[in-house]
Design an enzyme around this catalytic site. Structure first.
Site, PDB file in Angstrom:
ATOM      1  N   ASN A 103       0.866  -1.186   0.000  1.00  0.00           N
ATOM      2  CA  ASN A 103       0.000   0.000   0.000  1.00  0.00           C
ATOM      3  C   ASN A 103       0.902   1.235   0.000  1.00  0.00           C
ATOM      4  OD1 ASN A 103      -1.792   2.054   0.518  1.00  0.00           O
ATOM      5  ND2 ASN A 103      -2.269   1.412   2.616  1.00  0.00           N
ATOM      6  N   TRP A 104       0.997   1.879  -1.150  1.00  0.00           N
ATOM      7  CA  TRP A 104       1.915   3.023  -1.270  1.00  0.00           C
ATOM      8  C   TRP A 104       1.344   4.293  -0.640  1.00  0.00           C
ATOM      9  CZ3 TRP A 104       4.110   2.687  -7.004  1.00  0.00           C
ATOM     10  CH2 TRP A 104       4.749   1.452  -7.164  1.00  0.00           C
ATOM     11  N   LYS A 105       0.084   4.260  -0.283  1.00  0.00           N
ATOM     12  CA  LYS A 105      -0.597   5.440   0.281  1.00  0.00           C
ATOM     13  C   LYS A 105      -0.407   6.643  -0.641  1.00  0.00           C
ATOM     14  CE  LYS A 105       0.023   3.444   4.807  1.00  0.00           C
ATOM     15  NZ  LYS A 105      -0.114   3.598   6.224  1.00  0.00           N
ATOM     16  N   HIS A 113      -9.617   0.841   4.688  1.00  0.00           N
ATOM     17  CA  HIS A 113      -8.347   1.046   5.407  1.00  0.00           C
ATOM     18  C   HIS A 113      -8.607   1.956   6.613  1.00  0.00           C
ATOM     19  CE1 HIS A 113      -4.288   2.382   6.319  1.00  0.00           C
ATOM     20  NE2 HIS A 113      -3.873   1.288   5.705  1.00  0.00           N
ATOM     21  N   GLU A 120      -7.061   4.379   7.774  1.00  0.00           N
ATOM     22  CA  GLU A 120      -6.905   5.820   7.517  1.00  0.00           C
ATOM     23  C   GLU A 120      -8.168   6.386   6.866  1.00  0.00           C
ATOM     24  OE1 GLU A 120      -3.156   5.559   5.435  1.00  0.00           O
ATOM     25  OE2 GLU A 120      -2.222   4.946   7.326  1.00  0.00           O
ATOM     26  N   GLU A 130      -5.372  -5.232  10.513  1.00  0.00           N
ATOM     27  CA  GLU A 130      -4.380  -4.188  10.744  1.00  0.00           C
ATOM     28  C   GLU A 130      -4.702  -3.473  12.052  1.00  0.00           C
ATOM     29  OE1 GLU A 130      -2.471  -2.964   6.794  1.00  0.00           O
ATOM     30  OE2 GLU A 130      -4.215  -1.685   7.074  1.00  0.00           O
ATOM     31  N   GLY A 155       2.208   2.190  10.775  1.00  0.00           N
ATOM     32  CA  GLY A 155       3.132   3.314  10.618  1.00  0.00           C
ATOM     33  C   GLY A 155       3.802   3.737  11.912  1.00  0.00           C
ATOM     34  N   SER A 211       3.379  -2.281  10.360  1.00  0.00           N
ATOM     35  CA  SER A 211       4.832  -2.268  10.546  1.00  0.00           C
ATOM     36  C   SER A 211       5.495  -3.612  10.229  1.00  0.00           C
ATOM     37  CB  SER A 211       5.198  -1.796  11.956  1.00  0.00           C
ATOM     38  OG  SER A 211       4.700  -0.484  12.176  1.00  0.00           O
ATOM     39  N   GLY A 233       2.805  -1.119   4.361  1.00  0.00           N
ATOM     40  CA  GLY A 233       2.817   0.317   4.090  1.00  0.00           C
ATOM     41  C   GLY A 233       4.237   0.804   3.873  1.00  0.00           C
ATOM     42  N   GLY A 234       4.856   1.316   4.944  1.00  0.00           N
ATOM     43  CA  GLY A 234       6.187   1.922   4.847  1.00  0.00           C
ATOM     44  C   GLY A 234       7.209   1.078   4.101  1.00  0.00           C
TER      45      GLY A 234
END
Ligand code: PEP
Length: 259
Positions: free
Chosen positions: A13-15, A99, A101, A171, A177, A217, A238-239
């Protein structure tokens, strides 16, 4: 792997990172480092504006394309939104839905997320339905109740025949994150509870086929232990999905376990 009927899936997930040009660079790096491994499913989810160019960059590889969101309506006066059909026309196969977010920052609720899940399935897109508890909910022992309710509401109206097209991502919100990861045991406990709810909804045989990803993470260092759990069938990253080396490192960890 943990269950021979399920193939690991690693989704990035590149956000809101990477423009179209940067996205192609990252995708090309992933393609060249990954080679032609097929024992693990791999999906990259760039922002909408990079879907087309990244789609071309991965077209000769085994990597699939996902979106980070989707509107449930087919077309019309929904300024700023993107439909399932628009995504399909760019060869998108997966859609991250619900998600945390989007739930927290854009006030998406379970009913709206459920409409998206149904619209995705009706358009041959595989939903990656995200669920997870906040730190406060975990500390008050509500994790299983919260996550189970998110699954029941998010999958309302989904038939057994669609089971194989569904992906769930657990998640924990406090792990996204933050560098804090659920221990493999904590994650496994929730994954097993999710599979129990899935078997109530879809029957045990179908529930056994649903991939349940862990997200929060995940990185190459902690991936082997997490992915070795019996009900953890992959990762939503993510990251660590923003650099080819770490993303491919997680895919390699899954490939190692897949044997
Ligand atoms: C995510 O946002 O889906 C995620 C898991 O992020 P991170 O890996 O950065 O925690």
């Amino acid at each position: 792997m943990s269950n021979s009927s399920r193939k690991y899936l690693i989704a990035g997930n590149w956000k809101m990172n990477k423009n179209a040009t940067e996205g192609v660079e990252l995708a090309e790096d992933i393609v060249s480092q990954l080679g032609s491994k097929t024992s693990v499913g791999v999906v990259v989810c760039p922002p909408y504006t990079a879907l087309e160019s990244v789609g071309k960059a991965i077209s000769e590889s085994n990597i699939q394309l996902g979106s980070q969101n989707m509107n449930p309506e087919a077309s019309g006066a929904y300024t700023g939104e993107i439909s399932a059909e628009m995504l399909r026309s760019l060869f998108v196969t997966h859609a991250i839905l619900g998600h945390s977010e989007r739930r927290a920052l854009f006030h998406e609720n379970d009913a709206f997320i459920n409409k998206k899940v149904l619209a995705a399935l009706a358009n041959n897109l595989r939903p990656i339905l995200c669920v997870g508890e906040t730190l406060e909910e975990r500390e008050s022992n509500k994790t299983i109740d919260i996550v189970s309710a998110q699954i029941r509401k998010g999958l309302e109206g989904v038939g057994e025949d669609q089971a194989e097209n569904i992906v769930v991502a657990y998640e924990p919100v406090w792990a996204i994150g933050t560098g804090k990861t659920a221990t493999p045991e904590m994650a496994q406990e929730v994954h097993a509870a999710i599979r129990k709810v899935l078997s109530e909804l879809l029957g045990e045989e179908k529930a056994d086929k649903v991939r349940i990803l862990y997200g929060g993470s995940m990185k190459p260092e902690n991936a082997p232990e997490l992915l070795a759990q019996p009900d953890i069938d992959g990762g939503l990253i993510g990251g660590a999905a923003l650099t080819a080396r770490s993303f491919v490192g997680i895919v390699e960890a899954a490939a190692e376990l897949a044997g």
